[in-house]
Write a protein that holds these residues in place. Structure first.
Motif, short mmCIF file in Angstrom:
data_model
loop_
_atom_site.label_atom_id
_atom_site.label_comp_id
_atom_site.label_asym_id
_atom_site.label_seq_id
_atom_site.Cartn_x
_atom_site.Cartn_y
_atom_site.Cartn_z
N LEU A 30 1.07 -0.85 0.36
CA LEU A 30 -0.46 -0.12 0.42
C LEU A 30 0.90 1.07 0.10
CD1 LEU A 30 -2.85 -1.03 2.61
CD2 LEU A 30 -3.12 -1.24 -0.19
N GLU A 31 2.00 1.41 0.96
CA GLU A 31 2.41 2.46 1.49
C GLU A 31 3.26 2.92 -0.63
OE1 GLU A 31 5.64 1.69 4.13
OE2 GLU A 31 3.85 1.76 5.48
N VAL A 32 3.91 1.76 -1.19
CA VAL A 32 4.99 1.42 -2.49
C VAL A 32 4.34 1.85 -3.68
CG1 VAL A 32 6.19 0.48 -4.24
CG2 VAL A 32 6.47 0.33 -1.87
N GLY A 33 2.47 1.37 -3.46
CA GLY A 33 1.33 1.75 -4.16
C GLY A 33 1.31 3.27 -4.37
N GLU A 34 1.12 3.66 -2.85
CA GLU A 34 0.37 4.61 -2.96
C GLU A 34 1.36 6.23 -3.24
OE1 GLU A 34 -2.17 8.42 -2.23
OE2 GLU A 34 -2.53 6.13 -2.30
N ALA A 35 2.92 5.74 -3.60
CA ALA A 35 4.69 6.46 -3.52
C ALA A 35 4.07 6.39 -5.19
CB ALA A 35 5.34 6.10 -2.80
N LEU A 36 3.94 5.69 -5.66
CA LEU A 36 3.66 5.04 -7.16
C LEU A 36 3.11 5.97 -7.92
CD1 LEU A 36 5.57 4.21 -9.52
CD2 LEU A 36 4.08 2.42 -9.47
N HIS A 37 1.62 6.14 -7.11
CA HIS A 37 0.45 6.98 -7.55
C HIS A 37 0.83 8.00 -7.09
CE1 HIS A 37 -3.98 8.07 -8.72
NE2 HIS A 37 -4.38 8.44 -7.42
N LEU A 38 1.46 9.00 -6.51
CA LEU A 38 1.41 10.06 -6.21
C LEU A 38 3.02 11.11 -7.76
CD1 LEU A 38 1.73 10.78 -2.62
CD2 LEU A 38 -0.11 11.36 -4.23
N LYS A 39 3.76 9.70 -7.68
CA LYS A 39 4.91 10.55 -8.85
C LYS A 39 4.19 10.19 -10.44
CE LYS A 39 9.57 11.32 -9.87
NZ LYS A 39 9.41 12.28 -8.86
N ARG A 40 3.29 9.13 -10.20
CA ARG A 40 2.84 9.42 -11.73
C ARG A 40 1.63 9.89 -12.00
NH1 ARG A 40 1.22 2.55 -12.06
NH2 ARG A 40 2.78 2.03 -12.91
N LYS A 41 1.00 10.71 -10.97
CA LYS A 41 -0.18 11.73 -11.45
C LYS A 41 1.01 13.50 -11.23
CE LYS A 41 -4.03 13.19 -9.41
NZ LYS A 41 -4.56 12.92 -8.85
N GLN A 42 2.45 13.37 -10.99
CA GLN A 42 2.69 14.77 -11.57
C GLN A 42 3.47 14.48 -12.48
OE1 GLN A 42 6.04 14.53 -7.82
NE2 GLN A 42 7.19 16.14 -9.18
#
Length: 205
Positions: A30-42
């Motif tokens: 969940l932590e890695v997935g959320e970090a990846l999601h935020l990076k992708r949005k950026q």
């Protein structure tokens, strides 16, 4: 046999141990997935901005490109995100998947814009463009040619084209033709000298 017996006797303890391990792993996912999601949005915001600017330069001033990121409940091997490229090519038209674009000329320019942006990010040294001139001519062809010439300053470009505006920008030219010999068809590739370039450009004009 002894190990099997120990496992049976300690089953509840082992089960609790595995549950704790599973919970820790899920928390990490969940932590890695959320970090990846935020990076992708950026990154998606940056890609949208750059591609929309290039589309204006390629004579598509009313086009709007968007990276749609939909967060899923269950992860896949690439994370929690379902990503789709959307485009509206005219004012008043809704955003549609890139795969639904009908015009060959529009698709050619959109792909050129995508390659221009993504090539600088992933370090590709050679780009191949086949039928990038589909459905375009005149001023639009000249704009595409200029964008490709700019792109060639940082990458090697190989382009198959029938448009003189695009062909004239190349440093090296090859004429590709079909020949028939002994009832067989062959492809002939001929490197052109300076006069050959002029003759071939005049011919396709």
């Amino acid at each position: 046999k002894k190990r099997e017996l120990e496992n049976i006797l300690n089953f509840e303890e082992k089960q609790e141990e595995l549950k704790l391990k599973q919970q820790k792993l899920w928390k990490k996912i969940l932590e890695v997935g959320e970090a990846l999601h935020l990076k992708r949005k950026q990154i998606a915001d940056n890609i949208e901005k750059n591609i929309n600017q290039i589309l204006v330069e390629l004579n598509m001033p009313n086009a709007y490109f968007k990276v749609n990121i939909e967060k899923m409940e269950e992860p896949t091997e690439t994370g929690f995100d379902k990503i789709e490229f959307l485009i509206s090519t005219n004012i008043g038209e809704p955003l549609k998947p890139l795969s639904k674009i009908a015009s060959g000329g529009e698709l050619s320019r959109i792909m050129l814009a995508l390659k221009t942006i993504l090539a600088s990010a992933d370090g590709i040294s050679t780009l191949i463009f086949d039928e990038v001139d589909t459905g375009i001519s005149g001023k639009t062809a000249q704009l595409v040619a200029e964008k490709m010439a700019y792109l060639s300053k940082k990458h090697q470009l190989i382009c198959v084209t029938h448009l003189p505006q695009i062909a004239s920008m190349a440093d090296t030219h090859y004429r590709i033709s079909k020949i028939t010999k002994n009832e067989r068809t062959y492809i002939n590739v001929e490197k052109l000298d300076y006069q050959g370039k002029i003759n071939e450009l005049a011919r396709i004009m």
